[in-house]
Enzyme design. Structure first.
Site, PDB file in Angstrom:
ATOM      1  N   SER A 164       0.838  -1.205   0.000  1.00 10.74           N
ATOM      2  CA  SER A 164       0.000   0.000   0.000  1.00 10.74           C
ATOM      3  C   SER A 164       0.871   1.252   0.000  1.00 10.74           C
ATOM      4  CB  SER A 164      -0.873   0.007   1.265  1.00 10.74           C
ATOM      5  OG  SER A 164      -0.034   0.164   2.400  1.00 10.74           O
ATOM      6  N   MET A 165       0.219   2.402  -0.018  1.00  7.13           N
ATOM      7  CA  MET A 165       0.952   3.653   0.178  1.00  7.13           C
ATOM      8  C   MET A 165       1.565   3.646   1.583  1.00  7.13           C
ATOM      9  SD  MET A 165      -1.410   6.518  -1.627  1.00  7.13           S
ATOM     10  CE  MET A 165      -0.203   7.816  -1.392  1.00  7.13           C
ATOM     11  N   GLY A 215       6.666   1.559   2.371  1.00  2.00           N
ATOM     12  CA  GLY A 215       8.134   1.535   2.284  1.00  2.00           C
ATOM     13  C   GLY A 215       8.659   0.971   0.971  1.00  2.00           C
ATOM     14  N   LYS A 216       7.835   0.996  -0.081  1.00  2.00           N
ATOM     15  CA  LYS A 216       8.263   0.454  -1.380  1.00  2.00           C
ATOM     16  C   LYS A 216       9.430   1.256  -1.956  1.00  2.00           C
ATOM     17  CE  LYS A 216       4.230   1.078  -3.255  1.00  2.00           C
ATOM     18  NZ  LYS A 216       3.602   1.726  -2.075  1.00  2.00           N
ATOM     19  N   THR A 217       9.278   2.580  -1.944  1.00  2.00           N
ATOM     20  CA  THR A 217      10.337   3.421  -2.526  1.00  2.00           C
ATOM     21  C   THR A 217      11.617   3.311  -1.704  1.00  2.00           C
ATOM     22  OG1 THR A 217       8.693   4.913  -3.450  1.00  2.00           O
ATOM     23  CG2 THR A 217      10.922   5.771  -3.252  1.00  2.00           C
ATOM     24  N   GLU A 263       6.586   3.215  -9.023  1.00  2.00           N
ATOM     25  CA  GLU A 263       5.211   3.545  -9.423  1.00  2.00           C
ATOM     26  C   GLU A 263       4.791   2.746 -10.659  1.00  2.00           C
ATOM     27  OE1 GLU A 263       3.539   5.105  -7.300  1.00  2.00           O
ATOM     28  OE2 GLU A 263       4.928   6.412  -6.219  1.00  2.00           O
ATOM     29  N   GLN A 306       2.464   0.814 -11.213  1.00  2.00           N
ATOM     30  CA  GLN A 306       1.020   0.749 -11.520  1.00  2.00           C
ATOM     31  C   GLN A 306       0.584   1.826 -12.502  1.00  2.00           C
ATOM     32  OE1 GLN A 306       2.237   1.865  -8.614  1.00  2.00           O
ATOM     33  NE2 GLN A 306       1.358   3.902  -8.361  1.00  2.00           N
ATOM     34  N   CYS A 348      -1.383   0.772  10.178  1.00  2.00           N
ATOM     35  CA  CYS A 348      -2.738   1.333  10.116  1.00  2.00           C
ATOM     36  C   CYS A 348      -2.817   2.580  11.004  1.00  2.00           C
ATOM     37  CB  CYS A 348      -3.756   0.295  10.565  1.00  2.00           C
ATOM     38  SG  CYS A 348      -5.439   0.954  10.617  1.00  2.00           S
ATOM     39  N   CYS A 351      -5.503   1.923  14.013  1.00  2.00           N
ATOM     40  CA  CYS A 351      -5.366   0.970  15.120  1.00  2.00           C
ATOM     41  C   CYS A 351      -3.956   0.436  15.324  1.00  2.00           C
ATOM     42  CB  CYS A 351      -6.334  -0.197  14.919  1.00  2.00           C
ATOM     43  SG  CYS A 351      -5.794  -1.324  13.625  1.00  2.00           S
TER      44      CYS A 351
HETATM   45  P1  ADP Z   1       5.804   3.948  -0.358  1.00  2.00           P
HETATM   46  O1  ADP Z   1       6.767   4.107  -1.499  1.00  2.00           O
HETATM   47  O2  ADP Z   1       5.387   2.509  -0.153  1.00  2.00           O
HETATM   48  O3  ADP Z   1       4.614   4.861  -0.449  1.00  2.00           O
HETATM   49  P2  ADP Z   1       7.905   5.194   1.184  1.00  2.00           P
HETATM   50  O4  ADP Z   1       9.100   4.311   1.004  1.00  2.00           O
HETATM   51  O5  ADP Z   1       7.858   6.432   0.336  1.00  2.00           O
HETATM   52  O6  ADP Z   1       6.573   4.334   0.977  1.00  2.00           O
HETATM   53  O7  ADP Z   1       7.760   5.701   2.680  1.00  2.00           O
HETATM   54  C1  ADP Z   1       7.808   4.865   3.804  1.00  2.00           C
HETATM   55  C2  ADP Z   1       7.905   5.772   5.017  1.00  2.00           C
HETATM   56  O8  ADP Z   1       6.673   6.448   5.196  1.00  2.00           O
HETATM   57  C3  ADP Z   1       8.131   5.097   6.336  1.00  2.00           C
HETATM   58  O9  ADP Z   1       9.483   4.814   6.566  1.00  2.00           O
HETATM   59  C4  ADP Z   1       7.635   6.153   7.324  1.00  2.00           C
HETATM   60  O10 ADP Z   1       8.662   7.082   7.619  1.00  2.00           O
HETATM   61  C5  ADP Z   1       6.580   6.903   6.535  1.00  2.00           C
HETATM   62  N1  ADP Z   1       5.195   6.669   6.957  1.00  2.00           N
HETATM   63  C6  ADP Z   1       4.245   7.626   7.030  1.00  2.00           C
HETATM   64  N2  ADP Z   1       3.052   7.111   7.381  1.00  2.00           N
HETATM   65  C7  ADP Z   1       3.233   5.777   7.574  1.00  2.00           C
HETATM   66  C8  ADP Z   1       2.378   4.673   7.939  1.00  2.00           C
HETATM   67  N3  ADP Z   1       1.073   4.840   8.195  1.00  2.00           N
HETATM   68  N4  ADP Z   1       2.918   3.443   8.006  1.00  2.00           N
HETATM   69  C9  ADP Z   1       4.239   3.267   7.748  1.00  2.00           C
HETATM   70  N5  ADP Z   1       5.094   4.257   7.390  1.00  2.00           N
HETATM   71  C10 ADP Z   1       4.611   5.507   7.297  1.00  2.00           C
HETATM   72 MG    MG Z   2       6.687   5.141  -3.273  1.00  2.00          MG
HETATM   73 ZN    ZN Z   3      -6.687  -0.756  11.609  1.00  2.00          ZN
END
Ligand code: ADP
Ligand code: MG
Ligand code: ZN
Length: 196
Positions: A26-27, A30-32, A98, A100, A154, A157
């Site tokens: 998901s967003m 930590g994918k990036t 990205e 997708q 999440c 929760c």
């Molecule tokens: P993605 O590319 O999957 O969107 P990023 O690698 O850009 O993710 O970012 C991951 C970072 O986002 C985490 O290390 C943390 O600092 C931050 N973060 C902000 N909100 C959350 C959340 N709800 N859960 C986990 N990480 C989060």
């Molecule tokens: Mg990303």
């Molecule tokens: Zn939850």
């Protein structure tokens, strides 16, 4: 599978052969960050690396990938999947973020690269804001040598989150945005507010 680009352009093959590694989730999962981590390790190994992102993703600088914790790495924005091949001459490791948002040729482009000895590391959202498979991610996951599914936390929760919950009323599949538009939610909290 059709070869889109002549084999001889890939002059420096990886000795271990090519591969496709998918990083999904998901967003905020930590994918990036994970893509940057793997690519940096390849750089330490003195491999030639190139990173691509779709030009459609206009949230950040077009010349760098930026993670939510503000790690960044130089990248090239491309307007189509097929543009990746001519820019991958003499490259041993290709990173793509990205995924997708790329067009329907992206799985074939990744297969062509991998079949020509390139290590492809490709990250993308596996589900859209309604929990539906997103773009070519299902094909990429099926074709990959390895698939890593990451989870966010999440915000409701604290459990593991795998959904990107849209906070603003907009039904279009693609709505670029960050914390103001989306939050990470687990299955229970995602379903609570009738997102599906
Ligand atoms: P993605 O590319 O999957 O969107 P990023 O690698 O850009 O993710 O970012 C991951 C970072 O986002 C985490 O290390 C943390 O600092 C931050 N973060 C902000 N909100 C959350 C959340 N709800 N859960 C986990 N990480 C989060
Ligand atoms: Mg990303
Ligand atoms: Zn939850």
């Amino acid at each position: 599978m059709k070869i889109l680009y002549p084999e001889e352009v890939f002059k420096r093959r990886n000795e271990v052969g090519g591969s496709i590694e998918v990083i999904c989730g998901s967003m905020f999962s930590g994918k990036t960050e994970e893509l940057i981590r793997r690519v940096n390790r390849a750089r330490i190994a003195k491999l030639n690396v190139e990173i691509f992102s779709p030009v459609a993703d206009t949230r950040y600088d077009k010349s760098a990938l930026v993670s939510h914790n503000l790690n960044s790495i130089p990248s090239k924005a491309v307007d189509s999947a097929s543009s990746i091949l001519p820019l991958s001459d003499n490259i041993q490791v290709v990173g793509i973020d990205e995924a997708q948002f790329f067009d329907a040729q992206i799985p074939e482009v990744c297969a062509t690269l991998a079949n020509n000895g390139v290590r492809v590391i490709i990250a993308g959202l596996d589900m859209d804001f309604k929990g539906r498979p997103f773009g070519c991610m299902p094909q990429l996951m099926a074709m990959a040598d390895s698939v890593t599914k990451l989870h966010a936390v999440c915000v409701k929760c604290g459990q593991q989150a795998m959904y990107s919950y849209r906070l603003v009323p907009d039904d279009s599949k693609i709505l670029l945005g960050e914390k103001e538009s989306y939050e990470a939610r687990c299955r229970n909290c995602f379903n609570l507010d009738g997102a599906i």
